[in-house]
Design an enzyme around this catalytic site. Sequence first.
Site, short mmCIF file in Angstrom:
data_model
loop_
_atom_site.label_atom_id
_atom_site.label_comp_id
_atom_site.label_asym_id
_atom_site.label_seq_id
_atom_site.Cartn_x
_atom_site.Cartn_y
_atom_site.Cartn_z
CB CYS A 74 -0.91 0.04 1.20
SG CYS A 74 -0.26 0.15 2.57
CG MET A 266 15.09 7.86 0.48
SD MET A 266 16.15 7.88 -0.86
CE MET A 266 17.38 6.23 -0.38
CB SER A 354 15.83 5.38 3.79
OG SER A 354 15.20 6.57 3.99
CD GLN A 776 -22.01 -9.25 12.17
OE1 GLN A 776 -21.45 -8.12 12.25
NE2 GLN A 776 -22.08 -10.02 13.27
CD GLU A 1177 -21.61 -12.57 20.83
OE1 GLU A 1177 -22.15 -13.48 21.61
OE2 GLU A 1177 -22.06 -11.42 20.79
C1 LIG Z 1 3.17 2.30 10.02
C2 LIG Z 1 4.38 3.00 10.36
C3 LIG Z 1 4.71 2.86 11.69
C4 LIG Z 1 5.98 3.59 11.93
N1 LIG Z 1 6.42 3.52 13.38
C5 LIG Z 1 7.52 4.19 13.72
C6 LIG Z 1 7.99 4.05 15.04
O1 LIG Z 1 7.64 3.05 15.78
N2 LIG Z 1 9.07 4.68 15.30
C7 LIG Z 1 9.50 5.73 14.62
O2 LIG Z 1 10.67 6.42 14.73
N3 LIG Z 1 8.96 5.98 13.28
C8 LIG Z 1 8.07 5.20 12.92
N4 LIG Z 1 7.61 5.34 11.75
C9 LIG Z 1 8.15 6.57 10.79
C10 LIG Z 1 9.25 5.72 10.04
O3 LIG Z 1 10.34 5.57 10.79
C11 LIG Z 1 9.63 6.88 8.93
O4 LIG Z 1 8.24 7.25 8.09
C12 LIG Z 1 10.54 6.46 7.98
O5 LIG Z 1 12.08 6.34 8.79
C13 LIG Z 1 11.21 7.48 6.80
O6 LIG Z 1 11.66 6.98 5.96
P1 LIG Z 1 11.43 6.73 4.42
O7 LIG Z 1 12.67 6.25 3.86
O8 LIG Z 1 10.31 5.95 4.15
O9 LIG Z 1 11.27 8.23 4.11
P2 LIG Z 1 10.42 9.05 2.99
O10 LIG Z 1 9.11 8.91 2.96
O11 LIG Z 1 11.01 8.46 1.57
O12 LIG Z 1 10.98 10.32 2.85
C14 LIG Z 1 10.81 11.19 4.09
C15 LIG Z 1 11.34 12.77 3.80
O13 LIG Z 1 12.76 12.72 4.16
C16 LIG Z 1 13.32 13.33 2.98
N5 LIG Z 1 14.49 12.43 2.63
C17 LIG Z 1 14.80 11.32 2.49
N6 LIG Z 1 16.00 10.76 2.00
C18 LIG Z 1 16.40 11.95 2.22
C19 LIG Z 1 17.94 12.56 1.78
N7 LIG Z 1 18.93 11.41 1.44
N8 LIG Z 1 18.33 13.64 1.68
C20 LIG Z 1 17.47 14.55 1.72
N9 LIG Z 1 16.21 14.39 2.15
C21 LIG Z 1 15.74 13.05 2.25
C22 LIG Z 1 12.32 13.40 1.71
O14 LIG Z 1 12.38 14.33 1.11
C23 LIG Z 1 11.08 13.28 2.64
O15 LIG Z 1 10.72 14.69 2.88
C24 LIG Z 1 6.56 4.64 11.12
C25 LIG Z 1 6.10 4.73 9.86
C26 LIG Z 1 4.90 4.11 9.67
C27 LIG Z 1 4.25 4.32 8.10
S1 FES Z 2 -2.99 -2.28 3.77
FE1 FES Z 2 -2.44 -1.94 5.92
S2 FES Z 2 -0.09 -2.22 5.65
FE2 FES Z 2 -0.93 -1.82 3.57
#
Ligand SMILES: Cc1cc2nc3c(=O)[nH]c(=O)nc-3n(C[C@H](O)[C@H](O)[C@H](O)COP(=O)(O)OP(=O)(O)OC[C@H]3O[C@@H](n4cnc5c(N)ncnc54)[C@H](O)[C@@H]3O)c2cc1C
Ligand code: FES
Length: 1245
Positions: A74, A266, A354, A776, A1177
């Site tokens: 998703c 990322m 990341s 249901q 239940e």
């Molecule tokens: C279901 C769920 C549970 C989570 N649970 C936790 C948790 O328990 N604890 C916690 O700490 N976090 C949690 N998170 C948050 C998660 O750690 C962050 O969303 C994640 O680390 C972001 O990394 P990404 O690579 O997906 O970022 P992206 O969504 O790809 O990017 C995020 C931002 O970073 C910028 N960016 C990325 N890389 C660079 C780069 N190299 N240089 C400059 N800018 C950059 C992008 O421009 C963007 O603005 C959760 C997220 C989700 C969806």
């Molecule tokens: S639909 Fe729930 S994690 Fe993707």
Amino acid sequence: MDRAAELLFYVNGRKVIEKNVDPETMLLPYLRKKLRLTGTKYGCGTGGCGACTVMISRYNPTIKRISHHAANACLIPICSLYGAAVTTIEGIGSTKARIHPVQERIAKCHGTQCGFCTPGMVMSIYTLLRNHPEPSLEQLIDALGGNLCRCTGYRPIIDACKTFCKTSGCCQSRENGVCYLDQGINELPEFEEVNKISLKLFSEEEFLPLDPTQELIFPPELMIMAEKQPQRTRIFGGDRMTWISPTTLTALLEAKFKYPQAPVVMGNTSVGPEMKLKGVFHPVIISPDGIEELNFANCSHNELTLGAGLSLTQVQYILGEVIQNLPEEKTRMYCALLKHLTTLAGSQIRNMASLGGHIVSRHLDSDLNPLLAVGNCTLNLLSKKGKRQVPLNEEFLRRCPSADLKPEEILISVKILHSRKWEFVSGFRQAQRQQNALAVVNSGMRVFFGEGGDIIRELSISYGGVGPTTVCAKNSCRKLIGRPWNEEMLDAACRLVLDEVTLPGSAPGGRVEFKRTLIVSFLFKFYLEVSQILKRMGPVRSPGLADKCKSAFEDLHSRHHCSTLKYENVDSKKHPQDPIGQPIMHLSGIKHATGEAIYCDDMPTVDRELFLSFVTSSRAHAKIVSIDLSEALSLPGVVDIVTEEHLRGVNSFCILTEPEKLLRTEEVSCVGQLVCAVIAESEVQAKQAAKRVKVVYQDLQPLILTIEEAIQHNSFFETERKLEYGNVDEAFKVVDHILEGEIHIGGQEHFYMETQSMLVVPKGEDQEIDVYVSTQFPKYIQDIVASTLKLPANKVMCHVKRVGGAFGGKTYKTGIMAAITAFAANKHGRAVRCVLERGEDMLITGGRHPYLGKYKVRMINMYKEIDQTPYKQEINAKNLIQCWKECMDMSSYSLRKAAVEKFNSENYWKKKGLAVVPLKFPVGLGSVAAGQAAALVHIYLDGSVLVTHGGIEMGQGVHTKMIQVVSRELRLPMSSIHLRGTSTETVPNTNISGGSTVADLNGLAVKDACQTLLKRLEPIISKNPQGTWKDWAQAAFDESISLSATGYFRGYESNMSWETGEGHPFEYFVYGAACSEVEIDCLTGAHKNIRTDMVMDVGCSINPALDIGQIEGAFTQGVGLYTVEELHYSPQGVLYTRGPNQYKIPAICDMPTELHISLLPPSQSSNTLYSSKGLGESGIFLGCSVFFAIHDAVNAARQERGLFGPLKLNSPLTPEKIRMACEDKFTKMIPKDKPGSYVPWNVPI
Ligand SMILES: Cc1cc2nc3c(=O)[nH]c(=O)nc-3n(C[C@H](O)[C@H](O)[C@H](O)COP(=O)(O)OP(=O)(O)OC[C@H]3O[C@@H](n4cnc5c(N)ncnc54)[C@H](O)[C@@H]3O)c2cc1C
Ligand code: FES
Ligand code: FES
């Protein structure tokens, strides 16, 4: 930059080429709608449930390795998949080819109920096995940490997983070198190995072996492509968004220079949810692909440098390696980071997210930033203009322009310093749930002393969850420099930090006093931890630690998962093929596990199908002044908007006693009420248009949100009902003790994994209309649709194949939505689909309501063997007493109570609690008519049988049980019997499937139909007793005897007079007892479910595997209700908790580490189906044994602190309530806001 002609990736070994790719498309809808691979499910769309788990494989040409990781489809933009191989549930096995051992074992170990979470579970385990063919139990449990299941309670899933571990029969915890299961489990008396007693629900011998050579190979074409193709930037342009994927650092810098405002996507785990939930839109996205300079790790003498593009899982792995290779004193920061990484999100998110994305997002609850901030880490930045380094400090975290990345800059890597000899680092976090939940508060702390001393040279403390981003307590730290590490310093530190890190009473996220307490509790933990090490290292003045205090920084007791099940084996005198009483697998189990089981939204698109999206009220009590549809109607693809005006004359339907409006256009009485419905050519268009409908409200008074407010305003739904037994007033006059109080139980979201879904298809002839819906209650859907369309019921047919979990939540609201969807379909003569997103679902459907109970009791009133209920129904409580006794024995209650007391006397900051609760759960529906059921059984000439009945399969296995019934009655193998689904076309006028009675009632109807057929065919069978059903069916046909029969059950006798307060409303009671043990952390409010023993009287179980599944599934939902699940509403009545990221249901970490379930031997025969009992239940209530165990533990803490008064704790007993009830110097130290002096973020409802 080159404009890529096409997107190329593989799905299940097949090449996919997309010429006109839309960068806004995520993999999940692409798989489901475009490729018609519907095995991957939608549960939340925000990465929080794991239902959409797939495996992503990539080839790295530099290291010449293929990597596999589990990810949430998703959140994966398809543009990011260039060159990747995607494996979905369909790709690993199917009933048509060969099922995969993971699919087989999860099904045969009864790890599926409704089956909606199963493909995601299977893919998580499958991916793990691709990387580790013989994983440890820890690895398996970790791999499943991001997958939620609402039905099973996880135990059978863990059992299935264990069969892949090296020594699967063993508990995996070889404490003292002996398997824990061989030790006689924690004083648990061994079950007698009598013939009749069974301890297993499956047989491992029949499992297919895991053979890694059978797996799909990585597509050679993708390897060649990665090796040979020149690295060129790919650009995909959609209607609104452009996706740029640079493959070299130079190209990345170039792109960022050209589009400085574009995010660098990322993992998309931060940008994705933001776009989806907050409506943020980015016209350009830059997504680097395979850039080596972002994906490296370098460990030098003093520091570790980690590439910003490394996934959090890779970071976890690297830290593990570094910790192994460096001396302990250099690794303290890495250990702290690693500890946080194990609880950060689920494994899928860690695989995708990341390090750079995590740092740059600067989420307020980031787990890593508080640690990185105290560690003096440095960020290496690069842009076309050159290199730069910025410290990861408070200014960076606050996005001060001078300390932040410039728009054209990229974070390349992060430099983390090794810790030094006299330097100590720790991380702390407390969340609503132990794993896969964002922290309420987290913290990073670091102290450095001069060589051999205890004088603070450097101190850094930062917190997450207490402000808009990570907050550093800089001033406090500065003031503490030079002070010795002792109690006075701690005291000063607490006061300084509380002064500096302030939270207003109205702070977003609420739980303000809890957060304030955690701020100092963490500090105290750090103080003790460091003191302990200092003592070991021997500085002269460092304070010693009392043994009792050591528990403050130890982790909560955690054992490896272990379970035992006990039930009575089938009677050996029975016919050997009789399946009644056998632990037969859910008949859809394998299909659940292969993704072939079809749910409502898995049905293929109908020609010219439309999509419907609702506009809901945003006010809790208001007059609707105007609704402006013009902008929405003008959007492309919008076909119509259904309002009350269209429904004039049919806009209300009588639900129970009160008529309910389908759409509101005059006044709304809660947030989430349906106002109008947008119909468009596609789901995206309908949703976009729904956001453009402008509704103007005028707020009305009063605004009633809580039960207390309703009482105050005399606002009640129903006539008052009262039961009186004896002369209450007189009785109270003569007793010695009166216990009086009230308890509040918060509401609960049903959180079925499959959201509300329906597809309405007008047949185009005679006004016939087919409604396919996840419900249901098909008859009710038929009635409300017929009434809305002004059609007779015989033109409206409602069909339900299966439901992905319901728990009472798919009845009345489902009907209202189906009626509006049907209206739109009928009006336009086109099929209309409506599938709610998770957030909409939680908002619209409302869930289980809260309770407020006031009580005054005068004695302990356990039932005696023959007794009366308060409404004077006679009961025989023998089995209840037996359950209680067996539970006390099985749990070794007295021994363990003593052990708990000993533990509590030795530990000040951790307490254990133990509690046993009995259960008497009434089963019956209040009237005879409500219990009637019907069935239809056909025998075909080849001897096969088709059965149908009025019950809905929603995971409880009713169809499996019904086939067992037919098999017994007709003495026919189960393989010759089929059940296609439930429909108002085959069985009319059915009752709701609910109240634990679905198999009971429908089973009696099925049995009746079979007996009618047998009676009819008896002369034929007796003429040829050795014949087969094929012979008998042919003979019957030849003699013109009907091979089809209906069956009927009129309902249990039942009556209740509310005037006299007497009656017999229930046919029988399910009895049981549960004993639970927990451990709590008095400083954080965390708790761990250590062990639960349950004994249930299920009568004569028709299928012990399904029945045990119902018991433990319900128990786990009860654990959620009483301890974890908390709905939050704003003071204006807006539900905040609208998805798994805010609303926590029990996850695998909430399962008791030891679980023992025993079914009482069958003793009473009754007039129920084969003397069985309905169990759907009842187990929920036993979840409160955990509540009372926590209560017990909190009481122990309070008594030790000299607090002896009565303790009132409301449900759910969350970390916040536990912590605040364990009053101590820290709870006293925090500032308290005067009620009324601020507007709180939420109101407790
Ligand atoms: C279901 C769920 C549970 C989570 N649970 C936790 C948790 O328990 N604890 C916690 O700490 N976090 C949690 N998170 C948050 C998660 O750690 C962050 O969303 C994640 O680390 C972001 O990394 P990404 O690579 O997906 O970022 P992206 O969504 O790809 O990017 C995020 C931002 O970073 C910028 N960016 C990325 N890389 C660079 C780069 N190299 N240089 C400059 N800018 C950059 C992008 O421009 C963007 O603005 C959760 C997220 C989700 C969806
Ligand atoms: S639909 Fe729930 S994690 Fe993707
Ligand atoms: S079986 Fe897991 S959600 Fe239903």
